[in-house]
Design a protein around this motif. Structure first.
Motif, PDB file in Angstrom:
ATOM      1  N   GLU A 291      39.872  69.586 134.574  1.00 52.72           N
ATOM      2  CA  GLU A 291      38.713  68.739 134.253  1.00 52.72           C
ATOM      3  C   GLU A 291      37.454  69.589 134.076  1.00 52.72           C
ATOM      4  OE1 GLU A 291      40.192  64.416 135.879  1.00 52.72           O
ATOM      5  OE2 GLU A 291      38.552  65.363 136.966  1.00 52.72           O
TER       6      GLU A 291
ATOM      7  N   ARG B 141      41.604  66.810 127.015  1.00 44.63           N
ATOM      8  CA  ARG B 141      41.925  65.627 127.810  1.00 44.63           C
ATOM      9  C   ARG B 141      40.683  64.732 127.927  1.00 44.63           C
ATOM     10  NH1 ARG B 141      42.801  64.719 133.536  1.00 44.63           N
ATOM     11  NH2 ARG B 141      41.330  63.037 133.078  1.00 44.63           N
TER      12      ARG B 141
ATOM     13  N   GLN C 190      34.876  67.623 141.070  1.00 38.59           N
ATOM     14  CA  GLN C 190      35.932  68.577 140.718  1.00 38.59           C
ATOM     15  C   GLN C 190      35.810  69.122 139.297  1.00 38.59           C
ATOM     16  OE1 GLN C 190      38.981  65.777 141.688  1.00 38.59           O
ATOM     17  NE2 GLN C 190      39.594  65.437 139.575  1.00 38.59           N
TER      18      GLN C 190
ATOM     19  N   LYS D 269      40.994  54.194 133.261  1.00 39.98           N
ATOM     20  CA  LYS D 269      40.998  54.967 134.491  1.00 39.98           C
ATOM     21  C   LYS D 269      41.609  54.205 135.667  1.00 39.98           C
ATOM     22  CE  LYS D 269      39.863  58.376 134.849  1.00 39.98           C
ATOM     23  NZ  LYS D 269      40.698  59.566 134.517  1.00 39.98           N
TER      24      LYS D 269
ATOM     25  N   ASP E 200      34.970  61.548 139.120  1.00 43.77           N
ATOM     26  CA  ASP E 200      35.434  62.868 139.580  1.00 43.77           C
ATOM     27  C   ASP E 200      34.432  63.996 139.329  1.00 43.77           C
ATOM     28  OD1 ASP E 200      37.729  61.855 140.665  1.00 43.77           O
ATOM     29  OD2 ASP E 200      39.053  62.458 139.024  1.00 43.77           O
TER      30      ASP E 200
ATOM     31  N   CYS F 163      37.078  64.004 133.042  1.00 43.91           N
ATOM     32  CA  CYS F 163      37.952  63.009 133.661  1.00 43.91           C
ATOM     33  C   CYS F 163      37.923  61.750 132.794  1.00 43.91           C
ATOM     34  CB  CYS F 163      37.444  62.702 135.079  1.00 43.91           C
ATOM     35  SG  CYS F 163      38.432  61.455 135.905  1.00 43.91           S
TER      36      CYS F 163
ATOM     37  N   HIS G 226      42.753  67.632 140.317  1.00 42.28           N
ATOM     38  CA  HIS G 226      43.031  66.502 141.212  1.00 42.28           C
ATOM     39  C   HIS G 226      43.693  66.961 142.510  1.00 42.28           C
ATOM     40  CE1 HIS G 226      42.249  64.375 137.458  1.00 42.28           C
ATOM     41  NE2 HIS G 226      41.823  63.403 138.243  1.00 42.28           N
TER      42      HIS G 226
END
Ligand code: PEP
Ligand code: MN
Length: 338
Positions: A299, A126, A313, A131, A310, A102, A273
């Motif tokens: 992620e 990514r 996740q 953020k 995050d 993330c 997400h």
């Protein structure tokens, strides 16, 4: 444009509407039914404003016939568009899985993550340097320092990088750091000034769907970018907000075939997400590929328990690797590769 008159509209009211249509340089076509009169305005619909007719006496409702989005519409380009990122196609037969943490935290974290992205068979990475956090007291990203860590880690494997732009004042910096794909986050989907600015550069843009945006609003947001000259737009469904509270967001799988029909541009899905929990990610990712997504944004963190953002996740590197194997089988079943 179709103008439906009220049940007992008078001839004078009908004639007034016809006059307005002619004044705008369009032609009228009046259909008289046993009860209702419907007037078609034939010609360039953009020359007339529906609101202008809606307030006229005797008018029941006004419907547009043509779509408001033009460049992004599939009508303008019936074959799907393939967007190349350093030669890697998005929107073609091959599905692209973009993975990484993330947020960018340290050089070590990014190096390990980049190794894991490649080991799993993904071709793009990514990571967020800026953020968008709900709390102003939460970690806001490393900023430019993060871009440096990211570039250094990704270059070791020649991995193109995807990162979010929140503030238009950072656009020049993104160009200096040669960010390969600029992500516009869900919260900025309708930041029209930002959309106009990224419409002026030649970098591919991932346009995430706003938390409560309709498909039409999303397409119109993309049209803002396209209208500036940048047609390299990738839609990213990332879950929408509904009445359901059992998970972070609801992944709108229906939006995938609907968008693929409406636009020629690639459509990818962010299952991370949407679900908000790592254990949900494989099922959502699989559903997305089965439904026709051109790619995924997933992620992954070298050590999810330690993630600064995050954590819940993020997949582990091993989970990402296992997911890629399953996705390969689903891709093959729907006539694609991964
Ligand atoms: C992200 O991708 O890290 C992110 C913040 O996504 P979204 O804008 O979809 O919430
Ligand atoms: Mn995130």
């Amino acid at each position: 444009m179709i103008i439906v008159m009220q049940l007992h509209a008078s001839d004078a009211e009908i004639n007034a509407v016809v006059d307005e249509i002619r004044k705008a340089g369009l032609q009228e076509h009046v259909s008289r039914g046993s009860e209702l009169v419907i007037i078609g305005a034939i010609g360039d619909e953009d020359r007339i404003n529906p609101g202008h007719f809606e307030i006229m006496a005797g008018v029941e409702r006004v419907n547009r016939v043509t779509k408001q989005y033009k460049i992004v519409s599939r009508d303008s380009h019936p074959q799907g568009s393939v967007i190349k990122v350093r030669g890697i196609p998005i929107g073609g037969e091959q599905i692209q899985v973009i993975s990484g943490p993330c947020s960018i935290e340290t050089q070590d974290q990014m190096n390990i993550a980049a190794d894991a992205v490649v080991a799993a068979g993904c071709r793009m990475m990514r990571g967020g340097a800026f953020k968008p956090r709900t709390s102003p007291y939460a970690f806001q990203g490393l900023g430019v320092q993060g871009l440096e860590y990211f570039q250094r880690a990704a270059e070791r494997h020649k991995l193109p990088i995807v990162t979010e732009l929140m503030d238009v004042r950072m656009l020049d910096t993104f160009m200096e750091y040669d960010v390969d794909v600029i992500q516009i986050g869900a919260r900025n989907m309708q930041n029209f000034d930002l959309l106009k600015e990224v419409g002026r550069v030649n970098k591919p843009i991932i346009l995430k769907r706003g938390l409560s945006a309709t498909v039409n609003e999303w397409l119109m947001a993309a049209e803002y970018i396209a209208a500036g000259g940048n047609h390299n737009i990738i839609f990213c469904e990332r879950g929408i907000r509904t009445f359901e509270t059992a998970y972070r967001n609801v992944l709108d799988v229906t939006a995938i075939p609907v968008l693929k029909r409406e636009t020629h541009l690639p459509v990818i899905v962010d299952p991370s997400h949407a679900g908000g929990k790592a254990w949900m990610v494989p099922a959502l990712a699989q559903a997305a590929v089965a439904a026709g997504a051109d790619g995924l944004l997933v992620e992954m963190h070298p050590n999810p328990c330690d993630a600064w953002c995050d954590a819940d996740q993020a997949l582990t590197p091993d989970e990402l690797k296992a997911l890629m194997v399953t996705l390969g089988a689903i891709a093959q079943a729907v006539g694609r590769t991964i």
